[in-house]
Design a protein around this motif. Structure first.
Motif, PDB file in Angstrom:
ATOM      1  N   PHE A 219       0.803  -1.351  -0.035  1.00 20.36           N
ATOM      2  CA  PHE A 219       0.139   0.037  -0.002  1.00 20.36           C
ATOM      3  C   PHE A 219       1.009   1.332  -0.044  1.00 20.36           C
ATOM      4  O   PHE A 219       0.575   2.445  -0.447  1.00 20.36           O
ATOM      5  N   GLY A 220       2.120   1.136   0.627  1.00 14.92           N
ATOM      6  CA  GLY A 220       3.104   2.254   0.505  1.00 14.92           C
ATOM      7  C   GLY A 220       3.287   2.714  -0.842  1.00 14.92           C
ATOM      8  O   GLY A 220       3.575   3.826  -0.940  1.00 14.92           O
ATOM      9  N   ARG A 222       1.340   3.016  -3.302  1.00 13.32           N
ATOM     10  CA  ARG A 222       0.222   3.919  -3.679  1.00 13.32           C
ATOM     11  C   ARG A 222       0.273   5.419  -2.994  1.00 13.32           C
ATOM     12  O   ARG A 222       0.369   6.278  -3.440  1.00 13.32           O
ATOM     13  N   ALA A 223       0.560   5.127  -1.408  1.00 10.77           N
ATOM     14  CA  ALA A 223       0.706   6.283  -0.449  1.00 10.77           C
ATOM     15  C   ALA A 223       2.013   7.329  -0.796  1.00 10.77           C
ATOM     16  O   ALA A 223       1.656   8.391  -0.989  1.00 10.77           O
TER      17      ALA A 223
ATOM     18  N   PRO B 123       6.502   6.379   7.515  1.00 13.99           N
ATOM     19  CA  PRO B 123       6.662   5.833   6.108  1.00 13.99           C
ATOM     20  C   PRO B 123       5.304   6.636   5.442  1.00 13.99           C
ATOM     21  O   PRO B 123       4.295   6.872   6.363  1.00 13.99           O
ATOM     22  N   GLY B 124       5.349   6.808   4.274  1.00  8.03           N
ATOM     23  CA  GLY B 124       4.169   7.420   3.614  1.00  8.03           C
ATOM     24  C   GLY B 124       2.903   6.513   3.792  1.00  8.03           C
ATOM     25  O   GLY B 124       2.888   5.250   3.538  1.00  8.03           O
ATOM     26  N   ASP B 125       1.702   7.064   4.001  1.00 10.50           N
ATOM     27  CA  ASP B 125       0.595   6.519   4.193  1.00 10.50           C
ATOM     28  C   ASP B 125      -0.462   7.671   3.798  1.00 10.50           C
ATOM     29  O   ASP B 125      -0.475   8.801   4.236  1.00 10.50           O
ATOM     30  N   VAL B 126      -1.866   7.188   3.585  1.00  9.34           N
ATOM     31  CA  VAL B 126      -3.007   8.186   3.653  1.00  9.34           C
ATOM     32  C   VAL B 126      -4.152   7.279   4.167  1.00  9.34           C
ATOM     33  O   VAL B 126      -4.097   6.178   3.833  1.00  9.34           O
ATOM     34  N   HIS B 154      -8.504  -1.795   2.435  1.00 11.59           N
ATOM     35  CA  HIS B 154      -7.182  -1.682   2.962  1.00 11.59           C
ATOM     36  C   HIS B 154      -7.528  -1.124   4.291  1.00 11.59           C
ATOM     37  O   HIS B 154      -7.782  -0.276   4.991  1.00 11.59           O
ATOM     38  N   THR B 170      -1.426   1.137   6.962  1.00 16.17           N
ATOM     39  CA  THR B 170      -2.380   0.672   5.943  1.00 16.17           C
ATOM     40  C   THR B 170      -1.811  -0.789   5.466  1.00 16.17           C
ATOM     41  O   THR B 170      -0.841  -0.983   4.968  1.00 16.17           O
ATOM     42  N   TYR B 171      -2.801  -1.921   5.301  1.00 13.58           N
ATOM     43  CA  TYR B 171      -2.522  -3.090   4.809  1.00 13.58           C
ATOM     44  C   TYR B 171      -3.442  -3.619   3.837  1.00 13.58           C
ATOM     45  O   TYR B 171      -4.544  -3.295   3.989  1.00 13.58           O
ATOM     46  N   MET B 172      -3.055  -4.078   2.691  1.00 22.27           N
ATOM     47  CA  MET B 172      -3.756  -4.257   1.355  1.00 22.27           C
ATOM     48  C   MET B 172      -4.470  -5.760   1.517  1.00 22.27           C
ATOM     49  O   MET B 172      -4.784  -6.097   0.602  1.00 22.27           O
TER      50      MET B 172
END
Lengths: 308, 308
Positions: A219-220, A222-223, B123-126, B154, B170-172
């Motif tokens: 997912f990172g 995407r983020a 780490p990048g996340d949204v 997600h 976030t986990y896919m």
């Protein structure tokens, strides 16, 4: 040209997978007269359609006055294939022509044989096609003692000792890459045209050290495209690095301290080789089409012996 | 009935995700007058189509003599949505109505607002939508100090302390389950109708202890169907167990030794709860629709304050 082939063809060697049909026409000395292929793989054919898909590629090359043997390996022998071929259970030598399944072809000009696959009971695993590549590799490297890795949609790792497949293990790495890069939320962030070798190696190393976080790392991709500065080319290399790194972490008991030989598409094998090199493992590269042909030719001599 | 709603509707609270549009019509006291939904999620709409998709569900309920506020959360605020809403950076309190983005709706009977999402740099996340569920949870549990897990396509894990989201991950997992069970080579071996709770727990525990082997375990679901005695119902439970187990292994730094609250679809939350229980962690269950509505109502009071 076709007449020349028809005068000298002695064997049709067929690698028939889920997506593609690939074959070579050989003369009596094993020299390749021609290569043909189509996208009529097992996955798109009903049992009654296999003979037509085969003849479409070789009809004009078959002599009328004798029966030409056709030796097949791969998913053509699955339950959904032309005719179900057996599995041989490891540990065993890679299957040869002696266990081949005869198919009832309607065309009197051909006699068709499908080679067995390999199975393993615990943990459960199967292969169809790669065993013939392994047989071809062992025909050329009879004293090899080590590990074969055959990267692809379903990558196989096989422990080879004393000319036998001792055990093997399959990873869905290639299929995961295809699903994630084409059909998931990542599809717009991992579609670059360039290759970022550093991003690949960094991601591979990251996944090897924290394989449990893979679904989060994915997912990172995407983020970090949304809130960071990651490019789609970096995204593609990282996706590949994460998935191959995850596989190398899982397959460590196979490759650790062992001679490793890679058999597969050159570009893909190169990625595995780079990943293994980063772990201090030297892996040799081998052509999948050469190994397959060598395995099919070796199997044919068994079939000929049994059906002179 | 519609006339009654039209006489008393004071707020439309909208949860607008990628796949679905869900809304509640509320009166001045916050009582739900009606709930509506459609499958016109962000993923299937061009920017010009959002207003129509909204009005399709509420047109007959809107009074003509005043402007009714519409408060939205979720992917409707993505770059591909109706109008891009901001992200607020963690650590911060879950976004409220003060950061809402006003949308220029054509219909004079509505004023539409989209709530901000949350982002994390490293780490990048949204997230878009879950922050409103978190806000709703904190409105009802203002002293909570622990971890929220919001399972879904997600899945989000969020560390909550002093009324703030400290960090999240976030986990896919849900998307991987959908891809593998519907579009991969496993699709015929994990499509059972029954549920095998033992197979789920065994697979979960197996993935937690050897997460690096996940891509091999996945292929095992195909192989053990072919050469073993695994049923498609066991296959489905094992696929779910492997993927949730992989996630719990990765998210261990979040849940270990922490109070955990689960917010999501009840059946899915129950699986996470079972998995956490097996690790000795007690997790409470909370209704996602209640939390979303509570968060949207709280945000509305901010919007009202700023736009009396």
């Amino acid at each position: 040209m076709t007449d020349t082939i028809r005068d000298s063809v002695a064997l049709v060697a067929v690698d028939w997978g889920t997506s593609n049909l690939r074959l070579s026409l050989l003369d009596n000395d094993g020299t390749v007269l021609a290569e043909r292929s189509s996208d009529r793989g097992m996955g798109s054919l009903a049992p009654s359609e296999f003979e037509g898909a085969l003849l479409e590629l070789i009809d004009a090359d078959l002599p009328d006055n004798k029966v030409t043997p056709v030796i097949c390996c791969g998913m053509v022998g699955a339950a959904q294939g032309w005719k179900e071929a057996t599995y041989q259970a490891v540990p065993c030598a890679p299957p040869d022509g002696k266990g081949a399944t005869r198919v009832d072809a309607k065309d009197p000009r051909i006699s068709v044989w499908i080679l067995p696959g390999l199975k393993q009971t615990n943990p459960g695993d199967v292969m169809r096609g790669e065993e013939t590549q392994i047989a071809g590799f062992l025909a050329e490297n009879p004293d090899f003692d080590g590990v074969l890795c055959l990267p692809g949609t379903h990558t196989k790792w096989a422990r080879i000792s004393a000319k036998e497949v001792v055990s093997f293990q399959t990873y869905m790495t290639g299929e995961l890459f295809a699903l994630l890069s084409k059909q998931s939320v990542l599809r717009h962030t991992v579609n670059g045209d360039d290759w970022d070798a550093d991003a690949f190696v960094d991601a591979l190393s990251d996944a090897m050290s924290r394989p449990q976080s893979i679904a989060s790392k994915l997912f990172g991709l995407r983020a970090e495209f949304l809130v960071g500065d990651m490019t789609p080319s970096q995204g593609k290399a990282r996706l590949s690095g994460y998935l191959i790194g995850l596989e190398l972490a899982g397959a460590r008991p196979y490759w650790l301290g062992m001679p490793v030989a890679l058999i597969g598409a050159p570009a893909l094998c190169k990625l595995y080789q780079d990943g293994l090199t980063a772990q201090g493992v030297k892996a040799s590269l081998h052509s999948v089409s050469d190994m397959t042909l060598s395995g099919l030719k070796a199997a044919y001599s068994d079939v000929k012996e049994m059906n002179p």
